[in-house]
Scaffold this motif. Sequence first.
Motif, PDB file in Angstrom:
ATOM      1  N   GLY A 191       0.824  -1.213   0.000  1.00 54.86           N
ATOM      2  CA  GLY A 191       0.000   0.000   0.000  1.00 54.86           C
ATOM      3  C   GLY A 191       0.855   1.258   0.000  1.00 54.86           C
ATOM      4  O   GLY A 191       0.531   2.241  -0.659  1.00 54.86           O
ATOM      5  N   LEU A 192       1.974   1.196   0.736  1.00 56.83           N
ATOM      6  CA  LEU A 192       2.862   2.374   0.829  1.00 56.83           C
ATOM      7  C   LEU A 192       3.602   2.648  -0.476  1.00 56.83           C
ATOM      8  O   LEU A 192       4.159   3.733  -0.656  1.00 56.83           O
ATOM      9  CB  LEU A 192       3.893   2.165   1.962  1.00 56.83           C
ATOM     10  CG  LEU A 192       3.363   2.170   3.398  1.00 56.83           C
ATOM     11  CD1 LEU A 192       4.436   1.706   4.375  1.00 56.83           C
ATOM     12  CD2 LEU A 192       2.859   3.557   3.790  1.00 56.83           C
ATOM     13  N   THR A 193       3.635   1.649  -1.360  1.00 56.32           N
ATOM     14  CA  THR A 193       4.410   1.812  -2.598  1.00 56.32           C
ATOM     15  C   THR A 193       3.530   1.853  -3.846  1.00 56.32           C
ATOM     16  O   THR A 193       4.035   1.823  -4.968  1.00 56.32           O
ATOM     17  CB  THR A 193       5.429   0.657  -2.758  1.00 56.32           C
ATOM     18  OG1 THR A 193       4.710  -0.585  -2.748  1.00 56.32           O
ATOM     19  CG2 THR A 193       6.461   0.655  -1.660  1.00 56.32           C
ATOM     20  N   GLY A 203       8.589  -1.794  12.326  1.00 54.91           N
ATOM     21  CA  GLY A 203       9.109  -0.680  11.520  1.00 54.91           C
ATOM     22  C   GLY A 203       8.099  -0.220  10.477  1.00 54.91           C
ATOM     23  O   GLY A 203       7.955   0.988  10.218  1.00 54.91           O
ATOM     24  N   VAL A 204       7.371  -1.167   9.879  1.00 56.10           N
ATOM     25  CA  VAL A 204       6.367  -0.816   8.853  1.00 56.10           C
ATOM     26  C   VAL A 204       5.199  -0.066   9.498  1.00 56.10           C
ATOM     27  O   VAL A 204       4.682   0.916   8.934  1.00 56.10           O
ATOM     28  CB  VAL A 204       5.872  -2.092   8.106  1.00 56.10           C
ATOM     29  CG1 VAL A 204       4.682  -1.768   7.209  1.00 56.10           C
ATOM     30  CG2 VAL A 204       7.003  -2.710   7.287  1.00 56.10           C
ATOM     31  N   ILE A 205       4.798  -0.506  10.694  1.00 50.42           N
ATOM     32  CA  ILE A 205       3.693   0.185  11.400  1.00 50.42           C
ATOM     33  C   ILE A 205       4.107   1.652  11.654  1.00 50.42           C
ATOM     34  O   ILE A 205       3.330   2.587  11.432  1.00 50.42           O
ATOM     35  CB  ILE A 205       3.360  -0.533  12.738  1.00 50.42           C
ATOM     36  CG1 ILE A 205       2.823  -1.942  12.453  1.00 50.42           C
ATOM     37  CG2 ILE A 205       2.350   0.280  13.554  1.00 50.42           C
ATOM     38  CD1 ILE A 205       2.740  -2.853  13.670  1.00 50.42           C
ATOM     39  N   ALA A 206       5.373   1.839  12.077  1.00 52.31           N
ATOM     40  CA  ALA A 206       5.854   3.201  12.346  1.00 52.31           C
ATOM     41  C   ALA A 206       5.911   4.013  11.049  1.00 52.31           C
ATOM     42  O   ALA A 206       5.565   5.209  11.028  1.00 52.31           O
ATOM     43  CB  ALA A 206       7.230   3.135  13.003  1.00 52.31           C
ATOM     44  N   LYS A 238      11.787   2.115   5.521  1.00 46.00           N
ATOM     45  CA  LYS A 238      11.623   3.103   4.459  1.00 46.00           C
ATOM     46  C   LYS A 238      11.505   2.330   3.160  1.00 46.00           C
ATOM     47  O   LYS A 238      12.467   1.647   2.770  1.00 46.00           O
ATOM     48  CB  LYS A 238      12.852   4.021   4.429  1.00 46.00           C
ATOM     49  CG  LYS A 238      12.448   5.471   4.335  1.00 46.00           C
ATOM     50  CD  LYS A 238      13.616   6.416   4.474  1.00 46.00           C
ATOM     51  CE  LYS A 238      13.232   7.878   4.430  1.00 46.00           C
ATOM     52  NZ  LYS A 238      11.920   8.266   4.045  1.00 46.00           N
ATOM     53  N   GLN A 239      10.344   2.375   2.530  1.00 48.53           N
ATOM     54  CA  GLN A 239      10.204   1.664   1.255  1.00 48.53           C
ATOM     55  C   GLN A 239      11.159   2.311   0.252  1.00 48.53           C
ATOM     56  O   GLN A 239      11.546   3.464   0.383  1.00 48.53           O
ATOM     57  CB  GLN A 239       8.753   1.708   0.763  1.00 48.53           C
ATOM     58  CG  GLN A 239       7.734   1.189   1.790  1.00 48.53           C
ATOM     59  CD  GLN A 239       8.053  -0.189   2.339  1.00 48.53           C
ATOM     60  OE1 GLN A 239       8.338  -1.122   1.586  1.00 48.53           O
ATOM     61  NE2 GLN A 239       8.045  -0.344   3.648  1.00 48.53           N
ATOM     62  N   LEU A 240      11.582   1.515  -0.754  1.00 54.44           N
ATOM     63  CA  LEU A 240      12.650   1.978  -1.649  1.00 54.44           C
ATOM     64  C   LEU A 240      12.118   2.919  -2.721  1.00 54.44           C
ATOM     65  O   LEU A 240      11.008   2.745  -3.221  1.00 54.44           O
ATOM     66  CB  LEU A 240      13.306   0.778  -2.331  1.00 54.44           C
ATOM     67  CG  LEU A 240      13.676  -0.397  -1.403  1.00 54.44           C
ATOM     68  CD1 LEU A 240      14.146  -1.595  -2.210  1.00 54.44           C
ATOM     69  CD2 LEU A 240      14.780   0.050  -0.439  1.00 54.44           C
ATOM     70  N   PHE A 288       9.547   5.691  -9.070  1.00 48.06           N
ATOM     71  CA  PHE A 288       8.547   4.785  -8.501  1.00 48.06           C
ATOM     72  C   PHE A 288       9.076   4.220  -7.192  1.00 48.06           C
ATOM     73  O   PHE A 288      10.265   4.338  -6.874  1.00 48.06           O
ATOM     74  CB  PHE A 288       8.236   3.653  -9.495  1.00 48.06           C
ATOM     75  CG  PHE A 288       9.439   2.838  -9.897  1.00 48.06           C
ATOM     76  CD1 PHE A 288       9.724   1.631  -9.280  1.00 48.06           C
ATOM     77  CD2 PHE A 288      10.321   3.292 -10.875  1.00 48.06           C
ATOM     78  CE1 PHE A 288      10.848   0.897  -9.627  1.00 48.06           C
ATOM     79  CE2 PHE A 288      11.441   2.561 -11.238  1.00 48.06           C
ATOM     80  CZ  PHE A 288      11.708   1.361 -10.613  1.00 48.06           C
ATOM     81  N   LYS A 289       8.167   3.581  -6.438  1.00 48.81           N
ATOM     82  CA  LYS A 289       8.556   3.001  -5.146  1.00 48.81           C
ATOM     83  C   LYS A 289       8.536   1.478  -5.223  1.00 48.81           C
ATOM     84  O   LYS A 289       7.769   0.897  -6.012  1.00 48.81           O
ATOM     85  CB  LYS A 289       7.586   3.460  -4.070  1.00 48.81           C
ATOM     86  CG  LYS A 289       7.803   4.883  -3.647  1.00 48.81           C
ATOM     87  CD  LYS A 289       6.918   5.170  -2.457  1.00 48.81           C
ATOM     88  CE  LYS A 289       7.049   6.600  -2.009  1.00 48.81           C
ATOM     89  NZ  LYS A 289       5.965   6.962  -1.129  1.00 48.81           N
ATOM     90  N   LEU A 290       9.362   0.861  -4.386  1.00 45.98           N
ATOM     91  CA  LEU A 290       9.418  -0.603  -4.308  1.00 45.98           C
ATOM     92  C   LEU A 290       9.216  -1.028  -2.868  1.00 45.98           C
ATOM     93  O   LEU A 290       9.756  -0.389  -1.958  1.00 45.98           O
ATOM     94  CB  LEU A 290      10.802  -1.101  -4.732  1.00 45.98           C
ATOM     95  CG  LEU A 290      11.206  -0.969  -6.186  1.00 45.98           C
ATOM     96  CD1 LEU A 290      12.677  -1.324  -6.336  1.00 45.98           C
ATOM     97  CD2 LEU A 290      10.347  -1.871  -7.047  1.00 45.98           C
ATOM     98  N   ALA A 291       8.487  -2.116  -2.664  1.00 44.23           N
ATOM     99  CA  ALA A 291       8.328  -2.649  -1.306  1.00 44.23           C
ATOM    100  C   ALA A 291       9.651  -3.272  -0.865  1.00 44.23           C
ATOM    101  O   ALA A 291      10.329  -3.926  -1.664  1.00 44.23           O
ATOM    102  CB  ALA A 291       7.214  -3.690  -1.290  1.00 44.23           C
TER     103      ALA A 291
END
Length: 336
Positions: free
Chosen positions: A69-71, A110-113, A148-150, A318-321
């Motif tokens: 979802g974050l990416t 870490g993902v929750i934060a 931190k997602q990439l 773009f972002k990567l998980a």
Amino acid sequence: MQKIKNIIKKFIPKRFLEKRNQNFVIKKYDSYSNYDKELFLEHSNILHQETQLKYIGRIVQLYHIIEKGLTMPEMRLGFGQPKLINLIDKCLDYQKKYDTKNIQYQHAIGVIAEYKNIHQEHQFPLEESLLVKIKSILEKESDLKITKQLIKTKANYFEHQLAAFDTFSNSRHSIRNFSGTIKSEQIEEAIRLAQNTPTACNRQPIRVHIIENKELIAEAFKIQNGNRGFGHLVDKLLVITADISSYQDSEERNLPYVDGGMYTMNLLYALHFNKVAAIPLNWCRTKEEDLKMRKVISIPNSEIIIVFVGCGNLPDDFKLAVSKRYDYKDIFTKHN
Ligand SMILES: Cc1cc2nc3c(=O)[nH]c(=O)nc-3n(C[C@H](O)[C@H](O)[C@H](O)COP(=O)(O)O)c2cc1C
């Protein structure tokens, strides 16, 4: 003795022998099916007897949904709250029973934060009850490492295309953001290269169905479960199948998935080498959905669908998980 047996056999009708053989094969297959079933029901995560690994399995699956979802190409602020709550509850439960130094558990926290921080950065108001819940898990962590997602660019994603294997393989990721089109030749080149995949007895059962028509891709994605938020950007969809015609023993019943898995990994590298952004997509579907897919494109009944691979071109950035891995030392056992 063998001679007598052969003489008797001559007098038994061939059809009777064939029927007897058929019954034997079916009985054998049933016994293996039962064995598979018993193992899976006993040791998989379906029936939820607790072990640490099963707990972690559910935590990883949930944090990965949040990572995805974050990416997403268009991140929807406030997304996935029921999953996040479920993840926090699982983590709260986990920490009462098991080792909280576990890499995957730590990553989940870490993902929750990260989820909380991103919403803060965008000044998106999360409900007070959710913030209290997030606090309840984060405050217990003395050594919180926020993930931190990439973030990548089109220019740097393929920069290791010709690097040594270790660098090359570390540079491949599942892509969930595509833009524009790729040439059919790039995919065909990758398929040509992936022909070097080893297969059991060199029987080469793998087939690749390439879907280029956007309406057909959309139809296939209505059945596949796992392309929400990015499926509409996929330019070409590969359906990897295994033709089971050349398997000849019940003991080989899982080989289509072994041959198919090995082929797909090799194809993913070959696509990466040919600068095609790609993502493997599960085909864990019901019988009805499997039959439905066979109406979207014509797939012979002798072919088992193994997996989809979505392909496309990259957007400028773009972002990567992260998709955190276990340390390699945690996954092998030496038997001396
Ligand atoms: C068999 C298989 C099925 C997968 N299915 C999906 C899927 O349906 N949706 C999705 O977004 N990712 C899917 N993935 C991608 C995984 O989430 C991804 O491979 C994993 O998180 C590791 O990340 P990486 O490929 O970037 O190294 C699948 C991967 C595999 C191997």
